[in-house]
Structures are given as C-alpha cells and as structure tokens.
Design a protein around this motif. Sequence first.
Motif, PDB file in Angstrom:
ATOM      1  N   ASP A  20     -11.494  11.270  -2.568  1.00  0.00           N
ATOM      2  CA  ASP A  20     -11.016  11.869  -3.805  1.00  0.00           C
ATOM      3  C   ASP A  20     -12.208  12.002  -4.760  1.00  0.00           C
ATOM      4  O   ASP A  20     -13.209  11.307  -4.597  1.00  0.00           O
ATOM      5  N   ASP A  63     -12.021  12.890  -8.812  1.00  0.00           N
ATOM      6  CA  ASP A  63     -11.802  12.359 -10.175  1.00  0.00           C
ATOM      7  C   ASP A  63     -11.389  10.888 -10.137  1.00  0.00           C
ATOM      8  O   ASP A  63     -10.359  10.541  -9.558  1.00  0.00           O
ATOM      9  N   GLY A  64     -12.170  10.039 -10.755  1.00  0.00           N
ATOM     10  CA  GLY A  64     -11.853   8.609 -10.794  1.00  0.00           C
ATOM     11  C   GLY A  64     -12.278   7.859  -9.547  1.00  0.00           C
ATOM     12  O   GLY A  64     -12.173   6.636  -9.488  1.00  0.00           O
ATOM     13  N   THR A  65     -12.733   8.590  -8.527  1.00  0.00           N
ATOM     14  CA  THR A  65     -13.219   7.939  -7.300  1.00  0.00           C
ATOM     15  C   THR A  65     -14.730   8.127  -7.167  1.00  0.00           C
ATOM     16  O   THR A  65     -15.456   7.194  -6.837  1.00  0.00           O
ATOM     17  N   GLU A 106     -12.977  10.038 -15.027  1.00  0.00           N
ATOM     18  CA  GLU A 106     -11.894  10.973 -15.354  1.00  0.00           C
ATOM     19  C   GLU A 106     -11.313  10.673 -16.738  1.00  0.00           C
ATOM     20  O   GLU A 106     -10.243  11.157 -17.087  1.00  0.00           O
ATOM     21  N   ASN A 141      -8.312   6.670  -5.822  1.00  0.00           N
ATOM     22  CA  ASN A 141      -8.143   5.776  -6.963  1.00  0.00           C
ATOM     23  C   ASN A 141      -6.773   5.850  -7.621  1.00  0.00           C
ATOM     24  O   ASN A 141      -6.520   5.126  -8.565  1.00  0.00           O
ATOM     25  N   SER A 142      -5.900   6.746  -7.157  1.00  0.00           N
ATOM     26  CA  SER A 142      -4.630   6.879  -7.871  1.00  0.00           C
ATOM     27  C   SER A 142      -3.498   7.100  -6.885  1.00  0.00           C
ATOM     28  O   SER A 142      -3.719   7.268  -5.675  1.00  0.00           O
ATOM     29  N   ASP A 150      -3.482   9.812  -4.329  1.00  0.00           N
ATOM     30  CA  ASP A 150      -4.173   9.617  -3.039  1.00  0.00           C
ATOM     31  C   ASP A 150      -3.323   8.867  -2.023  1.00  0.00           C
ATOM     32  O   ASP A 150      -3.788   8.592  -0.909  1.00  0.00           O
TER      33      ASP A 150
HETATM   34 CA   LIG Z   1      -8.387  10.613  -8.561  1.00  0.00          CA
END
Ligand SMILES: [Ca+2]
Lengths: 323, 323
Positions: B52, B54-56, B60, B244-245, B248
């Motif tokens: 992933d 964004d955020g990974t 983000e 991360n979310s 995923d």
């Molecule tokens: Ca993400």
Amino acid sequence: CFAPAQLHADMATLASWNDGPAKTAITEFVEKVTKEGGPDYVAPDERIAVFDNDGTLWAEQPMYVQLAFALDRVKALSNQHPEWKDKQPFKAVLENDIQALANSGEKGLMELLMATHAGMSTEDFEKIATDWIETARHPKTGKPYTEMVYQPMLELLTYLRDNGFKTFIVSGGGIEFMRPWTEGIYGIPPEQVVGSSIKTKYEVKDGKPTLMRLPEIDLVDDKAGKPVGINSHIGHRPIAAFGNSDGDFQMLEWTTTGNGARFGLLVHHDDAEREWAYDRKSHFGKLDKGLDEGPKRGWIINSMKSDWKCIFPYACEQAAADK
Amino acid sequence: CFAPAQLHADMATLASWNDGPAKTAITEFVEKVTKEGGPDYVAPDERIAVFDNDGTLWAEQPMYVQLAFALDRVKALSNQHPEWKDKQPFKAVLENDIQALANSGEKGLMELLMATHAGMSTEDFEKIATDWIETARHPKTGKPYTEMVYQPMLELLTYLRDNGFKTFIVSGGGIEFMRPWTEGIYGIPPEQVVGSSIKTKYEVKDGKPTLMRLPEIDLVDDKAGKPVGINSHIGHRPIAAFGNSDGDFQMLEWTTTGNGARFGLLVHHDDAEREWAYDRKSHFGKLDKGLDEGPKRGWIINSMKSDWKCIFPYACEQAAADK
Ligand SMILES: [Ca+2]
Ligand SMILES: [Ca+2]
C-alpha cells in the motif's frame, strides 16, 4: 539439435532472420537507441517493446487458439448443459457446424466466451487453461499450440531483452488464457501480459478467499483498446511495437508517433507453404489498412516468406539438423 | 551524512529498524523463502511483494497527498470556473471551509476528483501531477511530499529486491498520480504500480494520437478492489503484503491465505511525536478490524514508535549526523 548455450547465442543474434530490410531495420533501431551519448539514446527504463500475440508470436490459423479452446470447453461441458444441444451457438459447436457458428456472429461468440470463461474462480480457470494447452493439438500439424510459435520472434524477444528492453504482450486474446504459459514459452512473466479481460469479484466463500470470474467484459484489448491497455498496465508509451493485423493499427500508431526514435513492424502472412497466406480478406488476422498505411508511416512490413529462414522451432531445428 | 554506497548497504540491512519482533519476522520470512532446497523455498518469479502507499510508504496526515493535490488544483483552476465560488464542494475548497467540505461527503469528493483528474490527456495530467509534486510542500513540515516517505520502508523495498523479490505498489490512490515519481523515490517502475483509475479513450485529435482521461471510474483499488487490481495487473498471488489500514484487509487476506510461506504486516501509526498517532477512529487510514483480526491471522502489527529507529529520511540522516 541445439545445445542450450548455442541456442541462446542464436536467439540473441536473430539466427533465423534472413539478411534483408526487416532484420536491418531492427538491428539499426536497437543499435541507435542503446548507443550511450548518441542522439537517439533511450534509457533502459523507457525501452518498452509491445507484441501482439495471435499471428505475431504464434499461429492463428485455421482459427484463434483461444476459440479452439472455447469450442473444446463447450464440448467438455455439454453433459452438464443438456439444453445446449438445441440452443445456438452451442448446437453449432456440438455439431461442428461452422456455418451456423459463423452465422451466430459476434453475439454468439460472446455467449460462447462467457459460458466457457466465466463462472469459476481465477485459480480454477488457470488450471483449466493450463490443462488444455498442455494436451490440445493443432488440427493441421498435430503439434501442441505452444510449439506453433515463431522462432524468429522468439529470437527477437531475446535480442531485445539482451539489449535492455522490457518486453510485453498486448493481445486481443484473454489475459488469463495467456498468462499460464507466456513465461515458459516467450520469457514474458504474467505481469507483463496485457490482454482482453472480464471482471472479477473478490469474495470469501466458505471461508476461502476467492476471485470469481464474472460474465462481464472489463477491457477489449484490441484496436483503440490497445493503447488503453498499454496505458493501464504499462504506464509508459512504448518505443517499439510488433503486430500483424489491423487490430494492431492503433498500437503501432500510438507507439510510433511518440517523440524520439520509434519502431513499428507488421508481420505479413505471405507464406502458404511454411505457414498460411492471408491478409486483406482474412476472418482471423485481417491486415488491410496496415498494408496500405503502414509503409507511409515508416512501419516495416515483414514478409514471413522472405525475411524468415524458418518459421516454427521444430522446422528450424530440423533445418539445422539437415545441414 | 550518508555516502551512496553506505546508504545502499544500510538500506539492504534494514539499518533503521530496531531489533525486535517486526524486523525478526521479516528477515526470518525472507531467509526461509530464499533458502534453496528448504521446505519454504519460493522461486524468484513468485516472490511478489505488494505495498500500500498512503500511510504505508509515505505520510497520509493531515490528509491524503492526492487530496491536497485536488484542492490545490481547484484553486488553480478556479479562474476558469467562476461558477465554483457559489457551488459546493468547490466553494468549500476555495473558502478553506473544511467542515463544508466534509459535509459534501463521498459524492462531493468524487466531484472534486473528476473536475481535477479528468478532461485532459494522460500526458497533460502527467505534467500537472509532476509539476505539483515537485513544488508542493507538506503543511506541517514544509518538506516536499516525496521526502515524507518512511526510511525503514525504503530499506525494506531494497532488502526485498536484493533478495529477488519483485515489489509492487497496490494503492487506493490514483495510478497516474503515483507513476511519475515512484521509480525515483521507491525504485518501483510505472508498470509495477497498481492503483485506482479512471477510464481513458484513445483518439486522434487534430492528427495527434491522444489518450483522453474520462470522468468515469475504472477501478477503485481499495478493500475488495485490491485483490482485483492485483489479479488484473500482476497476475500472481503475492506472498507478502504490507499495508496500514482496513482498506488493506482483503489484500493481506488474499496474500496470506495462499499456500506456502506468506507474510502480512500492518504499519501502526502510534508515534505522535515523530509522525502521527491514529488508528480506529481516523478519517484517513482507519485501522480497526486489522488491529483485532490481524494478530489472529499471524499478521505483524508494526509499531512505528518501537520498531523504527527513525521515520523520515531527513530525520534518519540527522540522527546519523548527530552521532
Ligand atoms: Ca493506506
Ligand atoms: Ca494478431
């Protein structure tokens, strides 16, 4: 017969290509884009070459291989579908009635495709396609379809990769029909195969994560769909494109109108003796507009008859053994 | 500061990872699947790792980078659209009215996306996205967004590739928003980027072949769309997945329920000091189900606070310089 090292050397040197305009154009293009510091130099990341499959990398006569697969699948599945013996286009398939099948048109073909390509998981389809390709035989030569590939094109794929190109298939054929065997036969891994596709849906069935194949078109990777598929899957504009029919026209157009050195080639099926001869009026692999327009655009019309020393690997091997 | 050779060596050895459960799990997995003759050996062709974005791989917060891009584009285009100053959600953007923007919901967001991402050629969009990413700055740190990437994840990408893995991005973000810069920043070329997409149409406009971006969704590469995007673009089932979310969840589920050795990891944002702390209730990157279910499924919950020595490359460099 070939020793592997010798085979690779022959592959890399376009051994099955006759000296002539097609071979010269290819090698001059490759030398030009790989010459560091030269005016036409292209960095390896941008050395993207795209290849049509049917009629460009393997034979498409007397019918597309995937159509032969679909017809075989209808026969294999017919005992689960007793209604098919009275229902077109299935009846035509079961009775080997080519005329009735042709009469069913594109709508009929789509029905055949959906009945044989959708409704199972991606894993099940992969197994079905793999089993078939390993056992089916070409109706004229009796060879496995994966031996009905063009030795000069295998050499070209190797030659391009040896020169830092990334090679992709961009075919009107089904992406998941090709992926199980393209790496072994062409050295092209699944992620470098672009093709027509149906939609899939992710779901957890009885605790098992599954991608189900739906009877719904996602992309028709043909004609104006080829640049779309290229953009979606590759994300670069190619610098070289190889096709054989008017279905490749837009792919060659998109490729060859970019900035810098570009290359387009159409394989012309003009060898009735060693392969098949067909072009402007063929049902499979019609090449009409490309024959007229291609040369004006600088595309190479590659004569199978005069540009290739031999066509199928088994024929090339036989020719080498005979020497 | 780092010398390049040293940097690569550090990257390959996961230098910014603390010794601990996450690093151990990663290295044990990689050793296991690369050990020839071992029971868990996986051939290089099948060593597919998906990430992933964004955020990974990058931050983000305070909002998705692509949303910041869309808001900036609305402002830049507003003089061509005088009607926007009275029309939501555009009015909210132009007045920096976050509450009104939030109230416009997913429908409003989609309107913003289409107004800023469609209606131009793919080449024009690439230029717009590239110009923006080169000049825009993160509102909190003042750094370019491409410096707001996670050093430990850059090292992980390098480490996996050094061990014969192919690394892919599989992001809910727009595929063409990422492709212009992923190769330079992550070492991931355009053809290995999977993301959400809109449809494109090939046409010859004033003699110039063009791919036009249409205001129509093609794939939402999030949640159950991630396995679909993976199948379409990669054609293998991955053996390792990093997210991360809860967006995923299905990607990790699809990856880790295949046969043989598998690996799943969720980056947990628990470091308010060096990055941001958020999870179950976050508007961007909500991680709720994954925190509960992940550990039961053997997925690693990676604490940014305790598993990573430093987070952003500039912070890691500073820490090295301070020594
Ligand atoms: Ca993400
Ligand atoms: Ca063809």
